[in-house]
Structure formats: C-alpha cells, structure tokens
Design a protein around this motif. Structure first.
Motif, PDB file in Angstrom:
ATOM      1  N   ILE A   1       0.834  -1.199   0.000  1.00 19.64           N
ATOM      2  CA  ILE A   1       0.000   0.000   0.000  1.00 19.64           C
ATOM      3  C   ILE A   1       0.872   1.253   0.000  1.00 19.64           C
ATOM      4  O   ILE A   1       0.628   2.204  -0.757  1.00 19.64           O
ATOM      5  N   LYS A   2       1.902   1.249   0.835  1.00 21.83           N
ATOM      6  CA  LYS A   2       2.799   2.406   0.920  1.00 21.83           C
ATOM      7  C   LYS A   2       3.477   2.668  -0.414  1.00 21.83           C
ATOM      8  O   LYS A   2       3.667   3.829  -0.808  1.00 21.83           O
ATOM      9  N   ARG A   3       3.859   1.596  -1.118  1.00 18.36           N
ATOM     10  CA  ARG A   3       4.530   1.749  -2.408  1.00 18.36           C
ATOM     11  C   ARG A   3       3.530   1.885  -3.564  1.00 18.36           C
ATOM     12  O   ARG A   3       3.934   1.945  -4.706  1.00 18.36           O
ATOM     13  N   ARG A   4       2.245   1.924  -3.245  1.00 18.65           N
ATOM     14  CA  ARG A   4       1.177   2.090  -4.250  1.00 18.65           C
ATOM     15  C   ARG A   4       1.200   0.957  -5.274  1.00 18.65           C
ATOM     16  O   ARG A   4       1.057   1.182  -6.492  1.00 18.65           O
ATOM     17  N   VAL A   5       1.384  -0.260  -4.782  1.00 20.62           N
ATOM     18  CA  VAL A   5       1.440  -1.443  -5.641  1.00 20.62           C
ATOM     19  C   VAL A   5       0.097  -2.175  -5.567  1.00 20.62           C
ATOM     20  O   VAL A   5      -0.292  -2.621  -4.478  1.00 20.62           O
ATOM     21  N   PRO A   6      -0.636  -2.315  -6.665  1.00 22.16           N
ATOM     22  CA  PRO A   6      -1.905  -3.048  -6.636  1.00 22.16           C
ATOM     23  C   PRO A   6      -1.685  -4.522  -6.294  1.00 22.16           C
ATOM     24  O   PRO A   6      -0.692  -5.127  -6.707  1.00 22.16           O
ATOM     25  N   LEU A   7      -2.637  -5.082  -5.565  1.00 24.25           N
ATOM     26  CA  LEU A   7      -2.624  -6.501  -5.222  1.00 24.25           C
ATOM     27  C   LEU A   7      -3.914  -7.122  -5.742  1.00 24.25           C
ATOM     28  O   LEU A   7      -5.013  -6.666  -5.403  1.00 24.25           O
ATOM     29  N   VAL A   8      -3.775  -8.148  -6.576  1.00 24.52           N
ATOM     30  CA  VAL A   8      -4.924  -8.807  -7.197  1.00 24.52           C
ATOM     31  C   VAL A   8      -4.964 -10.254  -6.724  1.00 24.52           C
ATOM     32  O   VAL A   8      -3.924 -10.928  -6.678  1.00 24.52           O
ATOM     33  N   VAL A   9      -6.143 -10.738  -6.370  1.00 25.79           N
ATOM     34  CA  VAL A   9      -6.317 -12.112  -5.923  1.00 25.79           C
ATOM     35  C   VAL A   9      -7.182 -12.844  -6.950  1.00 25.79           C
ATOM     36  O   VAL A   9      -8.306 -12.427  -7.245  1.00 25.79           O
TER      37      VAL A   9
END
Length: 326
Positions: free
Chosen positions: A60-68
């Motif tokens: 979240i801090k690095r603004r990286v999307p996480l997809v499941v």
C-alpha cells in the motif's frame, strides 16, 4: 530506469512476507524469492497464496496493486491504490457513456481494429493453406469495412460475431488446435482453459494502465456495464486479443509446452495445473515485454499509449485509432 514488474505468486501454499523494503515469497517457511518493493508494478496472488499484514502495508505504501485470483483465473478481489483520478476526466467519461453517437464512434474503431488484428493473425498462421488464407482474409476485410460504418451497436455486435465465427473456424484447422471445437469460456478443454487464464493476465495489464490514467474501469462504451465488472477494460482489450491472447495460447500449444494432461477438471470448470499456469505466465511476459516490430517500444508500451489515446479522445475528441497489427 527499470520498468515495474508484475509478480505472480502461483503456488497454493506460498506466503508473501515483508523483509525491510523487500517482499519475500516463502513456501513451507523457506524463502524462495525476494524482490525490492520499488521494482513492483503489481502483485497477483493465484489460488491459495497468502499475504502478511506487514507485506500488505508495504504494498500500500509503495502504491502497488494486489490482485487475488482463483485457480480458474477469475478475479476474486483487488486492492487498488488511489492514483488520484482526475474529476474532469471521469465526468467527461460519464458524458460519453450516455452519448449514443460517441459510444458508436468508439465501438466502431474498437471492433474494426479487433477484426483487422484477427486478419493479421490468420495471415501469419495460415500460410500453409493459401486457399483458406485467401478466403479468410477476404471475409475478414469485408467485415472490417462494415464495422467502420455500422449504424448501431446491435449491428456492430452482429458484425463482430460473424468475424469471430470465421476467425475461430480458420484457427481450428491448425494442427496445434486439433480437436478444438469452439470458443466457450465454460468448456473443459485445454485451449479454452488457456484462453481464459491468459485473458485474465491481459485484463490485469490493461486495468493497471486504465486506473493509472485516472479512468473509471467500470464504465464502458461498447460492452454494457454489469455488476462491478471492469467493462471499460473489456472494451480496450478487444484489439489486443489476437495480438497477445491468442498468440500466446497458440505458441504454448504449438511449441508443445502444454498438453491436455495439464488441466484438471473441477466443479467450477477446467483448472490449469500449477506448472501450466507458470508456463502461461512466462510466455505471456515474453510476449508483452517483447518489442513490437511495427511500433516504438514493447507491447506493454503500446498498450499504455492506446490508453493515452482513449484519454485524448475523451478529453479533446481526438479520433481513437486502434492498434493495427502489421
């Protein structure tokens, strides 16, 4: 500058953990891969992979999307950092989506571009059957022309369907697709299972670019918006299906990388085994990171430019020109 990467975690017993400013993949409490968070463009968790709260905070801090994803390639959920959507762009997008003339103008370009690229793929793949190649080329070129002058979305969808029937009928003659009957997302065969899975990979590539541009991925012009599905992404994927999706699947099967033994049947549909999903991801990345011979940059670069073209059309009315494969 290093291009951000999409990191796929496929093993069902894998866990993502944080180590300072790095993300670590552990399997059975053993570290198997490490990557600095600054290198990540997105993370995709497949099947039963897990993520710790500390790793989640770092993403979240690095603004990286996480997809499941589930094992069939369907999106279960997405943690999408706020890219700071421009209110004026979204307002303009909403206006266009309620304008029948604008919807038809954009949809004509999308469908004509898709049919053009279907023709380009069949030209490459049917060289050993010149008669079929000529017939397919003639039919698809006619439909591409008709798509550019369709008078309604309903007529355009009929043209798209006719082109798809001709396209898939031609591809079924390839030795690599022997036994393949038709494109059916629910069918339990290797070709459809691969098409479903690689389609999910392409969708995540396009949605990354769409959200980064500040667009609303749920509000489409050609596909009808439906229950929180990213239908604008489906619009913008169409021209890339022959170039990326079908090309990757034909390469995987044609090179003998995968066979029908690489799928297992579940109540939800055909599921690729872990090794097959890894092979599909590797080939997909090889394709999208490859240099586009008829454009400046990789296919990922060109996808980003196409999204920028859509934004230019939405903001200023610049004609949306689809990517036409040569």
């Amino acid at each position: 500058m290093r291009a951000p990467v999409t990191w796929y975690v496929v093993s069902h017993n894998a866990a993502l953990r944080r180590r300072n400013h790095q993300v670590v993949v552990e399997i059975d409490d053993r570290s198997v891969a490490v990557i600095p968070a600054s290198f990540l463009g997105s993370v995709v968790l497949d099947s039963g992979a897990r993520v710790s709260s500390e790793a989640l905070r770092l993403l979240i801090k690095r603004r990286v999307p996480l997809v499941v994803l589930d094992g069939l390639g369907r999106v279960l959920g997405r943690l999408q950092p706020d890219h700071g959507a421009a209110a004026d762009l979204r307002l303009r997008q909403y206006e266009l989506c309620t304008n029948p003339d604008a919807r038809l103008e954009f949809a004509r370009s999308v469908v004509a571009g898709k049919i053009h690229n279907q023709h380009a793929l069949t030209q490459r793949r049917l060289r050993r059957t010149p008669d079929l190649q000529r017939r397919t080329t003639f039919a698809l070129k006619q439909l591409e022309t008709r798509a550019g002058s369709a008078r309604s979305l309903e007529e355009l969808r009929g043209i798209e369907g006719a082109a798809s029937s001709i396209y898939w009928a031609a591809l079924r003659t390839l030795p690599a697709l022997e036994g393949f009957q038709r494109r059916d997302r629910r069918a339990h065969d290797l070709v459809n299972a691969l098409l479903n899975y690689v389609s999910a990979l392409l969708r995540e590539t396009v949605i990354r670019s769409v959200t980064a541009a500040g667009l609303d991925p749920m509000l489409s012009l050609y596909h009808e918006p439906f229950r929180a599905r990213p239908t604008l992404v489906f619009d913008l994927m169409e021209e890339w299906r022959p170039v990326v999706l079908e090309s990757v699947v034909l390469a995987l099967i044609g090179l003998g990388r995968l066979t029908p033994n690489d799928i297992e049947h579940t109540d939800d549909g055909p599921r690729l085994r872990t090794e097959a999903r890894v092979a599909a991801i590797e080939r997909y990345h090889h394709r999208v990171h490859g240099v586009a011979s008829d454009a400046n940059g990789t296919y990922l670069d060109v996808i980003d430019r196409q999204i920028a073209r859509f934004v230019a059309w939405a903001r200023r009315g610049d004609p949306y020109e689809p990517y036409r494969w040569r």
